[in-house]
Design a protein around this motif. Structure first.
Motif, mmCIF file in Angstrom:
data_model
loop_
_atom_site.group_PDB
_atom_site.id
_atom_site.type_symbol
_atom_site.label_atom_id
_atom_site.label_comp_id
_atom_site.label_asym_id
_atom_site.label_seq_id
_atom_site.Cartn_x
_atom_site.Cartn_y
_atom_site.Cartn_z
ATOM 1 N N ALA A 97 0.825 -1.200 0.000
ATOM 2 C CA ALA A 97 0.000 0.000 0.000
ATOM 3 C C ALA A 97 0.861 1.252 0.000
ATOM 4 O O ALA A 97 0.559 2.239 -0.702
ATOM 5 C CB ALA A 97 -0.932 -0.017 1.212
ATOM 6 N N LEU A 98 1.935 1.249 0.756
ATOM 7 C CA LEU A 98 2.839 2.402 0.782
ATOM 8 C C LEU A 98 3.500 2.616 -0.578
ATOM 9 O O LEU A 98 3.637 3.750 -1.056
ATOM 10 C CB LEU A 98 3.902 2.204 1.859
ATOM 11 N N GLN A 99 3.939 1.500 -1.215
ATOM 12 C CA GLN A 99 4.545 1.622 -2.544
ATOM 13 C C GLN A 99 3.556 2.208 -3.549
ATOM 14 O O GLN A 99 3.913 3.057 -4.376
ATOM 15 C CB GLN A 99 5.015 0.242 -3.019
ATOM 16 N N LYS A 100 2.317 1.754 -3.466
ATOM 17 C CA LYS A 100 1.290 2.263 -4.380
ATOM 18 C C LYS A 100 1.053 3.753 -4.150
ATOM 19 O O LYS A 100 0.928 4.551 -5.095
ATOM 20 C CB LYS A 100 -0.001 1.469 -4.178
ATOM 21 N N ALA A 101 1.007 4.134 -2.870
ATOM 22 C CA ALA A 101 0.781 5.544 -2.547
ATOM 23 C C ALA A 101 1.938 6.418 -3.018
ATOM 24 O O ALA A 101 1.743 7.512 -3.559
ATOM 25 C CB ALA A 101 0.570 5.692 -1.037
ATOM 26 N N VAL A 102 3.153 5.928 -2.827
ATOM 27 C CA VAL A 102 4.321 6.704 -3.254
ATOM 28 C C VAL A 102 4.357 6.837 -4.768
ATOM 29 O O VAL A 102 4.684 7.900 -5.318
ATOM 30 C CB VAL A 102 5.614 6.033 -2.733
#
Length: 363
Positions: free
Chosen positions: A351-356
């Motif tokens: 989820a963090l990778q997608k947000a970044v």
């Protein structure tokens, strides 16, 4: 067999209340106990079972109101599980092995059988064997040449005692146990792939294809006093020196002890434990079921290893181990908790990778 409540209490060193002359014939769980049974209700959770059964006497937990429970007599013990040891010893009639030597037994004329021994049907005792007084050997057991067994041994059906084995007093072997089989020891003419893997931890090298040559077992097995072996337990003889089992040690069913192993005093090895050759185990060590010990290592005094632990390197005295490979039990628990959190952690990282990746670019 018939026992008074007082006889049982005396054997257990316990306190009696109520009719101490009341007799019972056996022990039973509370719900299954009839009027001739002693109910084993050593915890308040068994009170309901007493109401379902018909026991007149019971072993109860401290503080229990035996009269309110409808009993005529009660025994109170300070440590219930330890009381079970004394109670079962008192009530166990033991195996029926007729005194004397059965006519079908085959005993070498050079063997020495102690007074009071009982030798069952089809037992075979080899040359120069010495059997202590009061020993009982059940049907189809065999004792090979030059073995020595101490006083009051109980050797049950189908046990095999190998050549030159030395066993102390009060030995117990359950059916099918084998003491003194050859060690599992083989070698190749040239350096083998296994040796290369042990050195490189993964590379078989250029080892030639070759067969295995037996290393014979010239040693035997030495066992102390008060040792017990479970059914189908196997202890290999040593290559040159003896495999050793210390006094008071108990081995469960299907335990395997490899050649040259030395096990200390008062150890407890549960079912399917395997100890590879030439390892040393200290005193009072406890291995739960399916623990495995690598060859040529040392496990110190008072080590406790939980079920299915695999010990590949030396373990210091007093260490509590768990896991594969073995590690401190508290560390293993934390590692396992971490493993269970991994799926959630992976989802959070994704989820963090997608947000970044969706963040707008800035100058």
């Amino acid at each position: 067999m018939v026992f008074t409540v007082q006889q049982i209490a005396t054997a257990l060193g316990a306190r009696v209340e109520g009719d101490a002359g009341l007799t019972v014939q056996r022990a039973a769980e509370p719900a299954q106990a009839d009027a001739q049974a002693l109910a084993l209700a050593m915890d308040p959770k068994y009170a309901e079972g007493l109401a379902q059964g018909a026991a007149r006497a019971a072993i109860l937990w401290d503080g229990a109101d035996w009269q309110a429970l409808g009993l005529r007599a009660a025994i109170f013990v300070p440590r219930p599980r330890y009381a079970m040891s004394g109670l079962t010893r008192l009530m166990d009639p033991g195996p029926e092995i007729a005194p004397g030597i059965h006519p079908t037994a085959v005993i070498d004329p050079t063997a020495q059988i102690g007074p009071g021994a009982a030798i069952g049907p089809f037992v075979v005792i080899g040359a120069r064997v010495v059997i202590g007084q009061g020993a009982r050997i059940a049907a189809h057991a065999s004792v090979a040449e030059d073995a020595r067994i101490g006083d009051d041994a109980l050797i049950l059906q189908g046990v095999r005692i190998g050549a030159r084995v030395r066993i102390g007093h009060r030995f117990i072997a359950q059916p099918g146990a084998v003491v003194g089989s050859d060690g599992f020891s083989f070698v190749t003419l040239e350096k083998s792939a296994v040796e290369n893997v042990r050195e490189s931890l993964g590379d078989t090298g250029d080892a030639a294809k070759q067969g295995w040559t037996r290393i014979h077992s010239l040693g035997a097995v030495s066992i102390g006093d008060d040792v017990e072996l479970g059914a189908n337990c196997c202890i290999d003889r040593g290559t040159i020196r003896d495999t050793v089992i210390g006094s008071g040690t108990k081995l469960d069913n299907l335990v395997h002890v490899g050649h040259n192993v030395r096990i200390g005093r008062d150890c407890l090895l549960c079912g399917q434990v395997g100890i590879a050759g030439s390892s040393r185990i200290g005193d009072r060590v406890v291995f739960a079921g399916q623990v495995g010990v690598n060859d040529n290592i040392f496990v110190g005094d008072d080590v406790i290893a939980g079920g299915a632990t695999k010990i590949f390197s030396n373990a210091p005295a007093g260490r509590v181990l768990l896991g594969y490979p073995a590690m401190r039990m508290d560390t293993h628990v934390e590692v396992y908790k971490g493993l269970r959190r991994l799926p959630r952690l992976f989802a959070q990282v994704a989820a963090l990778q997608k947000a970044v990746s969706k963040r707008p670019e800035t100058d």
